[in-house]
Design an enzyme around this catalytic site. Structure first.
Site: not given
Ligand code: MV4
Length: 502
Positions: A116, A199-200, A236, A287, A291, A294
């Site tokens: 990442k 990360e913030k 999801k 990110e 791939r 789904v």
């Molecule tokens: C975050 C975030 C808030 N701030 N990063 C969760 C899964 C991963 N792919 C990244 N995620 C998150 N990263 C920062 N800097 C909140 C989440 C997050 C989230 C993101 C996408 C979909 C659902 C989520 C549920 C909880 C937290």
């Protein structure tokens, strides 16, 4: 073009890829484990090969066995689907060594995007907006110092993570020491890599991702976004396209950013660039998923592009069949993931035998599934058994079709998430489009212990099967009568009133 492909996966995604092979005139082979001897994907393939015992590590994850099978079957290429070996760089490398085409991105891009911090550096160098934070793995001491600089709250994330594993929200410095310990140990056991970065914290973000296709010459198109904010424990559950937040200008911006990131990573194949979007519609690179995903069908429904066929064409060294100008998004698509889980009991896995099944169909309905009446849903693998994807001219029609299709959809013998989707499709926040990633936790957590009301049961379409399988039908009013006071009509009217909002 390839003459023969090995599909190294199972269930609905294997079936999906086998269908693309059939349309393209490509001979197909697939693999199966003990428990999958009679699985649906085995029946859709031209040939099927046994690759080992039921535990995935001894079958679907057994790299050497899969490679050997591809060679034995005379396959020129392997499609890994999602999960299993799809993002395994070692597998992609082994394919290359054996002269087999890995239908996916180059292994270097898998490795780069798997880290990442490398992904963040790549995205930043490409000019993408990246969530404020660090670009390198950090020591415990550095984490404390950097967190002060960034400002609390912060997210502590695993460098080898993604999808939420090894991730910790840290609100203030007093929580940091234990958060570091927990995140490192979680990351160590999940990825065998305990390195962390910061990360913030973005509050109540929405998850919006951009589908891209890039060929080996570096020509690329973006196929629009998917809104994936309805998640449960980073899984999801519902996805849609377009996102209610998107504008044409924002889409172009996000699409071009996604393609720039892909090019900077030397990426080709189908891919997804994930973003978090804040309340002000500012988006940040999150990110890259290297791939087929789904949720790819919602994009197929609104663009008409067959992502799997394009992916195969790209892997064979062909050109994209479309340019950006050809990509038109039309209407609205929603996907409901059908898991073998009990939504009334904390989404407990519900493996078992499907003793009855009626699939929805009709206008605007697509079902991608990995099961059939009589099939056993094993406990060994991912509990997704299928996906309902609906299309409508606009979001309202898509929701109406989702409700209608869900009301036709019957699966007996195991518990599924169908009733959960019925609830979401009538939830005012979902209908208004005013939801974020906290939706399920805040609004939908309390399905435990709830029972589906009789009316709902009828709306679910279970009456016909109950008649044969249980003695419920005599206790209920006739379907026609109940239909007249069905909640769907009511909600349908409410929904109509909201049309203007979108
Ligand atoms: C975050 C975030 C808030 N701030 N990063 C969760 C899964 C991963 N792919 C990244 N995620 C998150 N990263 C920062 N800097 C909140 C989440 C997050 C989230 C993101 C996408 C979909 C659902 C989520 C549920 C909880 C937290």
């Amino acid at each position: 073009m390839f003459r023969k492909i090995l599909v190294a996966n199972r269930s609905e995604i294997a079936v999906r890829i086998l269908r693309a092979c059939r349309e393209m005139g490509i001979t197909s082979a697939t693999v199966y484990s003990d428990v999958d001897r009679d699985a649906l994907h085995v029946r859709y393939a031209d040939e099927a090969y046994y690759v080992g015992p039921s535990p995935a590590r001894e079958s679907y994850l057994n790299i050497e066995r899969i490679i050997e099978t591809a060679k034995k079957a005379g396959c020129e290429a392997i499609h890994p689907g999602y999960g299993f070996l799809a993002e395994n760089a070692e597998f992609a490398a082994r394919c290359q060594e054996e002269g087999i085409v890995f239908i996916g991105p180059p292994k270097e891009a898998i490795v780069a995007m798997g880290s990442k911090t490398v992904a963040r550096r790549t995205a930043r160098a490409a000019g993408a907006p990246v969530i404020p934070g660090t670009l390198e793995p950090l020591s415990d001491e550095e984490i404390v110092t950097k967190a002060r600089e960034i400002g609390y709250p912060v997210m502590l994330k695993a460098v080898s993570g993604g999808g939420g594993k090894g991730m910790r929200l840290v609100e203030n410095e007093s929580e940091m020491a234990s958060a570091i310990r927990m995140a490192r140990s979680e990351a160590k056991s999940a990825f065998n890599d305990d390195s962390l970065y910061l990360e913030k914290y973005i509050e109540n973000p929405r998850h919006v991702e951009m589908q891209i296709l890039v060929d080996k010459e570096g020509r690329g198109v973006y196929l629009g976004e998917r809104e994936c904010s309805i998640q449960r424990r980073h899984q999801k559950v519902i996805e849609e396209s377009p996102s209610v937040l998107m504008t044409e200008g924002l889409r172009r911006e996000m699409g071009e950013v996604a393609l720039k990131v892909a090019r900077a990573a030397g990426y080709y194949s189908a891919g997804t660039v994930e973003f978090l979007m804040d309340a002000n519609r500012r988006f940040y690179f999150l990110e890259v998923n290297t791939r087929l995903q789904v949720e790819h069908p919602v994009t197929e429904m609104v663009t008409g592009v067959d992502i799997v066929k394009e992916m195969i064409r790209i892997a064979a060294g062909g050109d994209l069949s479309i340019s950006q100008d050809d990509v038109q998004m039309r209407g609205h698509a929603i996907e409901c993931r059908i898991y073998a889980e009990d939504p009334f009991n904390n989404f407990l896995p519900s493996p078992g035998t499907i003793i009855g099944m009626r699939l929805p169909d009709g206008p605007g309905v697509r079902v991608d599934r990995g099961v059939f009446e009589g099939a056993v849903v094993p406990m060994e693998y991912d509990p997704i058994i299928g996906k309902l994807i609906v299309w409508g001219r606009d979001r309202v029609e898509a929701v109406e079709r989702a409700r209608r299709a869900l009301s036709e959809f019957v699966i007996k013998g195991i518990k599924t998430t169908i009733p959960f989707h019925v609830r979401v499709m009538e939830n005012p926040l979902f209908l208004s489009g005013d939801f974020d990633t906290t939706f399920i936790d805040t609004v939908f957590k309390k399905m435990e212990g709830e029972r589906v009301p009789r009316l709902m049961d009828i709306a679910l379409g279970t009456v016909a099967v109950h008649k044969y399988l249980e003695d419920v039908a005599p206790k209920t009013a006739s379907p026609v009568q109940v239909h007249a006071e069905s909640p769907w009509r009511l909600y349908g009217r409410k929904l109509q009133l909201r049309t203007g909002l979108w």
